[in-house]
Structures are given as C-alpha cells and as structure tokens.
Design a protein around this motif. Structure first.
Motif, mmCIF file in Angstrom:
data_model
loop_
_atom_site.group_PDB
_atom_site.id
_atom_site.type_symbol
_atom_site.label_atom_id
_atom_site.label_comp_id
_atom_site.label_asym_id
_atom_site.label_seq_id
_atom_site.Cartn_x
_atom_site.Cartn_y
_atom_site.Cartn_z
ATOM 1 N N LEU A 1 0.833 -1.192 0.000
ATOM 2 C CA LEU A 1 0.000 0.000 0.000
ATOM 3 C C LEU A 1 0.873 1.249 0.000
ATOM 4 C CD1 LEU A 1 -1.250 -2.197 2.337
ATOM 5 C CD2 LEU A 1 -3.194 -0.682 2.005
ATOM 6 N N LYS A 2 0.310 2.353 -0.510
ATOM 7 C CA LYS A 2 1.020 3.622 -0.439
ATOM 8 C C LYS A 2 0.214 4.607 0.402
ATOM 9 C CE LYS A 2 -0.655 6.212 -4.477
ATOM 10 N NZ LYS A 2 -0.240 6.949 -5.697
ATOM 11 N N ALA A 3 0.893 5.600 0.936
ATOM 12 C CA ALA A 3 0.275 6.556 1.852
ATOM 13 C C ALA A 3 -0.743 7.439 1.132
ATOM 14 C CB ALA A 3 1.350 7.409 2.506
ATOM 15 N N VAL A 4 -1.704 7.965 1.905
ATOM 16 C CA VAL A 4 -2.767 8.812 1.361
ATOM 17 C C VAL A 4 -3.036 9.981 2.310
ATOM 18 C CG1 VAL A 4 -3.911 6.936 0.112
ATOM 19 C CG2 VAL A 4 -4.551 7.414 2.484
ATOM 20 N N GLU A 5 -3.751 10.969 1.793
ATOM 21 C CA GLU A 5 -4.287 12.048 2.616
ATOM 22 C C GLU A 5 -5.762 12.208 2.276
ATOM 23 O OE1 GLU A 5 -2.270 15.736 2.733
ATOM 24 O OE2 GLU A 5 -0.321 14.881 3.278
ATOM 25 N N PHE A 6 -6.630 12.191 3.313
ATOM 26 C CA PHE A 6 -8.072 12.289 3.084
ATOM 27 C C PHE A 6 -8.734 13.101 4.197
ATOM 28 C CE2 PHE A 6 -7.661 8.923 -0.037
ATOM 29 C CZ PHE A 6 -8.732 9.156 -0.899
ATOM 30 N N ASP A 7 -9.810 13.782 3.815
ATOM 31 C CA ASP A 7 -10.683 14.459 4.768
ATOM 32 C C ASP A 7 -11.576 13.407 5.413
ATOM 33 O OD1 ASP A 7 -12.675 15.857 6.114
ATOM 34 O OD2 ASP A 7 -12.892 17.394 4.574
ATOM 35 N N GLY A 8 -11.315 13.073 6.671
ATOM 36 C CA GLY A 8 -12.028 11.987 7.341
ATOM 37 C C GLY A 8 -13.454 12.306 7.714
ATOM 38 N N ASP A 9 -13.845 13.587 7.664
ATOM 39 C CA ASP A 9 -15.220 13.926 8.041
ATOM 40 C C ASP A 9 -16.226 13.338 7.070
ATOM 41 O OD1 ASP A 9 -17.031 15.401 9.830
ATOM 42 O OD2 ASP A 9 -17.457 16.628 8.056
ATOM 43 N N HIS A 10 -15.775 12.969 5.878
ATOM 44 C CA HIS A 10 -16.692 12.417 4.878
ATOM 45 C C HIS A 10 -17.015 10.943 5.137
ATOM 46 C CE1 HIS A 10 -16.419 16.093 2.679
ATOM 47 N NE2 HIS A 10 -15.145 15.948 2.389
ATOM 48 N N PHE A 11 -16.187 10.266 5.941
ATOM 49 C CA PHE A 11 -16.423 8.836 6.182
ATOM 50 C C PHE A 11 -16.056 8.489 7.631
ATOM 51 C CE2 PHE A 11 -12.291 9.480 4.283
ATOM 52 C CZ PHE A 11 -11.416 8.643 4.953
ATOM 53 N N THR A 12 -16.677 9.202 8.558
ATOM 54 C CA THR A 12 -16.298 9.178 9.970
ATOM 55 C C THR A 12 -16.162 7.770 10.532
ATOM 56 O OG1 THR A 12 -17.431 11.286 10.286
ATOM 57 C CG2 THR A 12 -16.938 10.004 12.256
ATOM 58 N N ASP A 13 -17.155 6.913 10.296
ATOM 59 C CA ASP A 13 -17.169 5.598 10.933
ATOM 60 C C ASP A 13 -16.236 4.587 10.284
ATOM 61 O OD1 ASP A 13 -18.850 6.215 13.021
ATOM 62 O OD2 ASP A 13 -20.676 5.633 11.961
ATOM 63 N N ALA A 14 -15.516 4.999 9.259
ATOM 64 C CA ALA A 14 -14.553 4.098 8.625
ATOM 65 C C ALA A 14 -13.122 4.599 8.748
ATOM 66 C CB ALA A 14 -14.906 3.901 7.148
ATOM 67 N N VAL A 15 -12.927 5.750 9.376
ATOM 68 C CA VAL A 15 -11.581 6.316 9.472
ATOM 69 C C VAL A 15 -10.630 5.369 10.192
ATOM 70 C CG1 VAL A 15 -10.204 8.136 10.557
ATOM 71 C CG2 VAL A 15 -12.262 8.732 9.279
ATOM 72 N N LEU A 16 -11.063 4.780 11.307
ATOM 73 C CA LEU A 16 -10.149 3.936 12.080
ATOM 74 C C LEU A 16 -9.676 2.733 11.268
ATOM 75 C CD1 LEU A 16 -11.601 3.876 15.711
ATOM 76 C CD2 LEU A 16 -10.375 5.681 14.480
ATOM 77 N N ALA A 17 -10.556 2.142 10.479
ATOM 78 C CA ALA A 17 -10.165 1.006 9.640
ATOM 79 C C ALA A 17 -9.160 1.431 8.585
ATOM 80 C CB ALA A 17 -11.389 0.378 8.986
ATOM 81 N N MET A 18 -9.343 2.615 8.009
ATOM 82 C CA MET A 18 -8.401 3.099 7.006
ATOM 83 C C MET A 18 -7.056 3.469 7.643
ATOM 84 S SD MET A 18 -9.986 2.720 4.144
ATOM 85 C CE MET A 18 -10.617 1.235 4.959
#
Length: 430
Positions: A297-314
């Motif tokens: 995998l490669k690193a990413v940057e994302f706005d987590g407010d769009h998928f709050t309940d999946a942030v921890l898994a990502m």
C-alpha cells in the motif's frame, strides 16, 4: 471476552455485508413515528439497533419480526408515557429519542455505561430542546437525562453542529410533528454532513417535506405533518465492511464483499476511493467489492469527516503503507464511544505502529514491513476500535490480544465469525 489475533498472510472468500445500522435505526424510528404499519426488509441486528427496538416498544410501537422482515405499528405523535428508557451504549439512539421523548410528560434516560456513553456530551441538543418548551434535568450535559415535555413548540430553533450531526438529525425527525412550522438554524460548523443526508433521505421516503439549504445549515420544516407507513429495504453497511476491506487490503487476499451499493449515500462508501488511492487492487461492480490484495500500500491524505465511521479502519491499513498518511478534519472522533484519536493511537503504539495526532487529525508513518505486536491492548468499549485493531493484528509478527472484544457486538456481532470464514486466525477467549 478476549480476541487473540494471529498473523494471517492470506484471506480468501465471500462475505455478505451486514445490513446498515444507520439506515435500520432511522427506518425503525420513522416507522414508530408513523400512524399505521410499516415494513422493513433486512433490518440490522446489533446492540445499537436492538436498543432502538427496545425503546420504541417501550414508547408504544408494536413490532413483529421474522428472519428478514420487521413490521412496526407506530405511535405517531403520541408515544406512551414511560418513566425510563434504556438506550444501552447507543449514542445515536439516545439523541434521536431525546426529541421524541419531548412528547412525553416525564422520561429519564438511564446511564448503563458510565465509562462510555455516560461520558459523551449532549449539551447542544439539550440547549435546543430547552428553547422548545421542554424542561430537561441532566448531569452537566451528560446522562442521566430527564426530559419533561408533553407540549413541545416549534418556531426558530438553533442547534450547534460542532460536536455531532446527531443533534440536528434528532430535531429533523421530531419537528414535522409539531403544531407550528419550524426554522432550524445550524450554528458554527456541521460535522458529518453526509449522515445528515441519510436522515433527510429517510424522512423524505416517509412522506415528510423539509426544505434544506444547499449547505445543510438551514431548514424550513412545515408542522402538522404525518409520517406515512411505508416499506423500506435496508442496504448493506459500509462502516462495518470497511474493516473487512482493510483486512483484505493488508494481506494477500481474494475477498468479495457483497451488498455494497455503488450509489449508496453512506459517506463511508468513500473507503473504496481511499483503498484505490492506496493502490489496493479492487473492483466495485453490481454491488460487489472484490479485493485482490497484495499487502503493498502507499500513503494517502483524506478528509475523514466524509467517512467518519470508517476512518479507524483506514488508519489501520495505513499503518502498513509506504510513506506518511494523514486523515484530517476528524476532531469529532474524540466524542464517540471513546476518544477515537488519543485512545486508539495509544493502542496502535503498543502494537508497534508509528502514529501522531493533533486535535483534529491522525498522522500515520507507515511500516510496510509490519509491526511487532505480541502485546495485550484495550478496546475502550468501542466497536470501531476493536475492528480496526484486529486489522493491525493480522499483520503483527507476534499477533495481538484485544481485551473486551465482545463490544464489537454494538454494531457487528458476526465480525469475528466473518473474518474467520475467510481465513483469519482469531481465537476468542471468555
């Protein structure tokens, strides 16, 4: 219960996604608020959805359930007068029903989880309801909360969206039933706008008219409306499936997750975009997400407010990515079943991950070689933390032991069974 998660190189098989918890609880609520009988196909079964079942029954709804169908005869605008309601550890159920309880003379929401839901704030909703002819006793904005209502009034209602969108959703469910028209103004920021979109979608399906501004910060709600009895079909759950997809992403895998609609309005559908950005080989067609993981995998940057309940898994997947990942705009994770930033990252560090935090972001310095593990870590009574830590355990050289893993049942009782069915080496110990 402890979950002993051992390093697992390969995962393979098919999983039917659970039914969405968010949609199930919302459909049950509009069914209870309808005059007549509604039908829900494929309702979710979890501690949260069971809390809604229990509470709407206590408030006078009649429920009949078979294997995959629920019928609800609602109480409309006239819930039964009850003295207590037990929402368990379900924050959304508590907040949604606080507004419904305003139609009752005197209801106390009890505090059965002082170390989890008992610590969560509800002051913004309390302030809004207090301006609607509702008297509320509370413990500094926390449970136990007693609502003395009976005759709530509409008009101009202000509610902060800084901490949670659930306060706004609660008012949107309740205000169409008032005798007056209402104007709801959201103060400050609004977290998790995508989830508000789900609330509006369900309310519209139930025949209610609400005019929302394009930025979801202002609403006009005609009063004297009635929820119509309808039939609803619950779609598959992206938040729970996120951990399964993350597990497939960090291993050598050939895993298919079924019942995940491409056009779903669940914000957590964004995990498909996150995983693709991480270079995870996957396809998403005809409601099936097919991951052929290679563990690279490669690193990413994302706005987590769009998928709050999946942030921890990502974040769990990013632990093994090449480079530094950043999930920003996630401060509202601090106000969940636990502080999902500080508490979660402390457990990741015990496992050997290299992570940092600010007030509103999670930064992950990936370790493609894996982490050492070989420690016991704590779940903090949080189902999302448990699922995400399990993903890390699968790539830990010495595995991980997760304490209090039974709390996964809050949203995904079958989580460990599903993981084991595709080859994960997990042992559950009472």
């Amino acid at each position: 219960m402890k979950a002993i998660v051992k390093q697992t190189p390969v995962l393979e098989g098919d999983i039917n996604a659970l039914s969405s918890k968010n949609y199930t609880t919302r459909y049950m609520l509009v069914g209870a608020l309808a005059d007549g009988t509604s039908t829900i196909r494929f309702p979710a079964h979890s501690e949260d959805s069971d809390a809604m079942r229990r509470c709407i029954r206590d408030l006078g709804a009649e429920l009949i359930e078979t294997d995959d169908t629920m019928t609800i005869r609602g109480f409309g605008r006239h819930p039964k007068a009850v003295s207590e309601l037990d929402v368990g550890n379900a924050g959304a159920v508590l907040r949604f029903l606080m507004s419904v309880a305003a139609f009752c003379p005197d209801v106390t929401f009890v505090n059965k989880y002082p170390d989890s839901l008992g610590k969560r704030p509800h002051s913004d909703l309390i302030t809004a309801l207090s301006g609607m002819n509702v008297s509320i006793d509370h413990n500094g904005g926390k449970l136990p909360i007693t609502i003395r209502g009976g005759q709530p009034k509409g008009g101009r209602i202000e509610v902060s969206g800084n901490v949670s969108s659930q306060y706004l959703s609660s008012l949107l469910f309740m205000t169409p039933l008032l005798g007056e028209d209402s104007e709801i103004v959201v103060l400050h920021d609004l977290k998790s706008k995508v989830v508000v979109g789900q609330t509006l979608e369900v309310i519209a399906q139930a025949g209610i008219q609400i005019e929302a501004s394009s930025d979801l910060m202002h609403y006009r709600v005609p009063g004297r409306q009635r929820y119509e009895p309808k039939e609803y079909i619950v779609q598959g759950d992206y938040p729970g499936s996120a951990a399964i997809l993350a597990a497939a992403a960090v291993t050598q895998s050939n895993v298919r997750v079924l019942r995940l609609e491409e056009t779903s309005k669940q914000g957590e559908r964004a995990v498909i975009d996150v995983l693709r950005a991480m270079n995870v080989p996957l396809t998403h067609e005809r409601g099936i997400v097919h991951v052929k993981g290679n563990g690279k995998l490669k690193a990413v940057e994302f706005d987590g407010d769009h998928f709050t309940d999946a942030v921890l898994a990502m974040v769990a997947a990013a632990v093994f990515a090449e480079g530094t990942s950043r999930f920003y705009n996630v401060e509202n994770l601090r106000y969940k079943e636990c502080d999902r930033i500080t508490d979660y990252l402390n457990e990741l560090r015990k496992a050997g991950a290299d992570v940092e935090e600010t007030q509103s972001e999670i930064i992950v310095h990936g370790k493609p070689e894996g982490v050492e593990g070989g420690v016991e870590i704590n779940a903090h009574y949080d189902h999302r933390v448990i699922m995400a830590l399990t993903v890390v355990g699968l790539r830990s050289k010495q595995g991980l032991t997760i304490n209090d893993a039974h709390h996964v049942a809050k949203s995904y009782p079958q989580y460990f069974d599903h993981l084991k069915s595709i080859g994960a080496q997990v042992e559950l110990v009472d």
